[in-house]
Scaffold this motif. Sequence first.
Motif, short mmCIF file in Angstrom:
data_model
loop_
_atom_site.label_atom_id
_atom_site.label_comp_id
_atom_site.label_asym_id
_atom_site.label_seq_id
_atom_site.Cartn_x
_atom_site.Cartn_y
_atom_site.Cartn_z
N THR A 12 0.86 -1.33 -0.17
CA THR A 12 -0.06 -0.32 0.26
C THR A 12 0.93 1.29 0.16
OG1 THR A 12 -0.36 0.40 2.45
CG2 THR A 12 -1.90 -1.35 1.34
N TRP A 13 0.37 2.56 -0.13
CA TRP A 13 0.93 4.04 -0.70
C TRP A 13 1.66 3.94 0.89
CZ3 TRP A 13 2.90 5.69 -4.71
CH2 TRP A 13 1.28 5.50 -5.93
N ASP A 14 0.87 3.53 1.68
CA ASP A 14 1.31 3.78 2.97
C ASP A 14 2.63 2.67 4.14
OD1 ASP A 14 -0.40 1.98 3.81
OD2 ASP A 14 -0.83 2.83 5.59
N LYS A 15 2.54 1.66 3.59
CA LYS A 15 3.44 1.06 3.65
C LYS A 15 5.01 1.44 3.21
CE LYS A 15 4.68 -4.11 3.43
NZ LYS A 15 5.73 -4.20 2.08
N GLU A 24 5.21 6.83 7.12
CA GLU A 24 3.90 7.24 6.30
C GLU A 24 3.32 8.39 5.46
OE1 GLU A 24 2.90 6.25 10.51
OE2 GLU A 24 4.83 5.77 8.98
N TYR A 25 3.52 9.30 6.72
CA TYR A 25 3.42 11.01 6.46
C TYR A 25 3.64 11.89 5.20
CZ TYR A 25 2.27 10.12 10.94
OH TYR A 25 0.83 9.73 11.72
N LEU A 26 5.02 10.94 4.89
CA LEU A 26 5.43 11.42 3.39
C LEU A 26 4.70 10.78 2.24
CD1 LEU A 26 9.28 11.68 4.67
CD2 LEU A 26 7.55 13.31 4.00
N LEU A 27 3.91 10.09 2.29
CA LEU A 27 2.94 9.34 1.34
C LEU A 27 2.92 10.48 0.16
CD1 LEU A 27 0.15 6.91 2.11
CD2 LEU A 27 -0.48 9.14 0.24
N PRO A 28 2.13 11.73 0.75
CA PRO A 28 1.99 12.60 -1.08
C PRO A 28 3.37 12.59 -1.50
CG PRO A 28 1.21 13.74 1.43
CD PRO A 28 2.42 12.32 1.60
N LEU A 29 4.40 12.82 -1.32
CA LEU A 29 5.57 13.47 -1.85
C LEU A 29 5.95 12.08 -2.29
CD1 LEU A 29 8.05 14.35 0.49
CD2 LEU A 29 6.36 15.95 -0.59
N LEU A 30 5.22 10.59 -2.20
CA LEU A 30 5.60 9.50 -3.07
C LEU A 30 4.32 9.55 -4.22
CD1 LEU A 30 6.98 6.29 -2.99
CD2 LEU A 30 4.92 6.05 -1.72
N LEU A 31 3.13 9.93 -3.92
CA LEU A 31 2.10 10.06 -4.87
C LEU A 31 2.82 11.11 -6.32
CD1 LEU A 31 -1.19 10.13 -2.89
CD2 LEU A 31 -0.54 8.14 -4.21
N ASP A 32 3.00 12.15 -6.05
CA ASP A 32 3.31 13.27 -6.61
C ASP A 32 4.20 12.24 -8.00
OD1 ASP A 32 1.74 15.00 -5.90
OD2 ASP A 32 3.17 15.84 -4.48
N ALA A 33 5.39 11.95 -7.62
CA ALA A 33 6.39 10.93 -7.65
C ALA A 33 6.28 9.76 -9.42
CB ALA A 33 7.80 10.44 -7.21
N ASN A 34 4.25 9.75 -8.78
CA ASN A 34 3.80 8.21 -8.92
C ASN A 34 2.48 8.45 -9.40
OD1 ASN A 34 6.30 5.92 -8.61
ND2 ASN A 34 6.58 7.38 -7.71
N LYS A 35 2.23 9.67 -10.44
CA LYS A 35 1.12 10.37 -10.38
C LYS A 35 0.26 8.85 -11.78
CE LYS A 35 1.36 14.75 -9.24
NZ LYS A 35 1.21 16.54 -10.11
N GLN A 36 0.86 8.17 -12.25
CA GLN A 36 -0.08 7.52 -13.04
C GLN A 36 -0.45 6.07 -12.14
OE1 GLN A 36 3.33 8.05 -12.60
NE2 GLN A 36 4.70 5.84 -13.23
N ARG A 38 -2.21 6.78 -9.32
CA ARG A 38 -2.19 6.95 -8.06
C ARG A 38 -4.30 6.65 -7.61
NH1 ARG A 38 -2.39 10.95 -11.59
NH2 ARG A 38 -4.09 11.93 -12.58
N HIS A 39 -4.65 5.72 -8.79
CA HIS A 39 -5.73 5.13 -8.30
C HIS A 39 -5.48 3.44 -7.90
CE1 HIS A 39 -4.04 3.54 -12.30
NE2 HIS A 39 -5.03 2.42 -11.23
N ILE A 40 -4.40 3.09 -7.61
CA ILE A 40 -4.10 2.09 -7.29
C ILE A 40 -4.23 2.18 -5.26
CG2 ILE A 40 -2.56 -0.31 -6.85
CD1 ILE A 40 -1.43 0.48 -9.38
N ILE A 41 -4.93 1.32 -5.50
CA ILE A 41 -5.23 1.31 -3.37
C ILE A 41 -4.81 0.18 -2.85
CG2 ILE A 41 -5.89 0.80 -1.25
CD1 ILE A 41 -8.91 1.92 -2.99
N ILE A 42 -3.68 -0.56 -3.50
CA ILE A 42 -3.82 -1.83 -3.02
C ILE A 42 -3.39 -2.51 -4.09
CG2 ILE A 42 -3.31 -4.44 -1.74
CD1 ILE A 42 -5.85 -3.78 -0.47
N PHE A 43 -1.72 -2.62 -4.80
CA PHE A 43 -0.84 -2.98 -5.01
C PHE A 43 -0.43 -4.39 -5.77
CE2 PHE A 43 0.78 1.44 -4.72
CZ PHE A 43 1.04 2.04 -5.43
N PRO A 44 -0.38 -5.02 -7.11
CA PRO A 44 -0.38 -5.75 -7.36
C PRO A 44 1.24 -6.41 -7.21
CG PRO A 44 -0.39 -4.62 -9.24
CD PRO A 44 -0.93 -3.88 -7.69
#
Length: 72
Positions: A12-15, A24-36, A38-44
Amino acid sequence: MAKTYVTVQGDTWDKIAYETLGSEYLLPLLLDANKQYRHIIIFPGGITLNIPEVDTSIVTERPEWLGEDEDL
């Protein structure tokens, strides 16, 4: 050199933020770097994510406003 992370089924993003960026509070930075993704909640497994450079000197364990004696 740019850092990357290859997802494992169930990530998951927070993990991922906690394991790669230290919080896990730096999650927004991770999302910004991987916008394509952002719709995934639990990753394959098998997705390669970009891990942004973070100035860890600004990350603290406790918010300054909380003080020394109070519990989180």
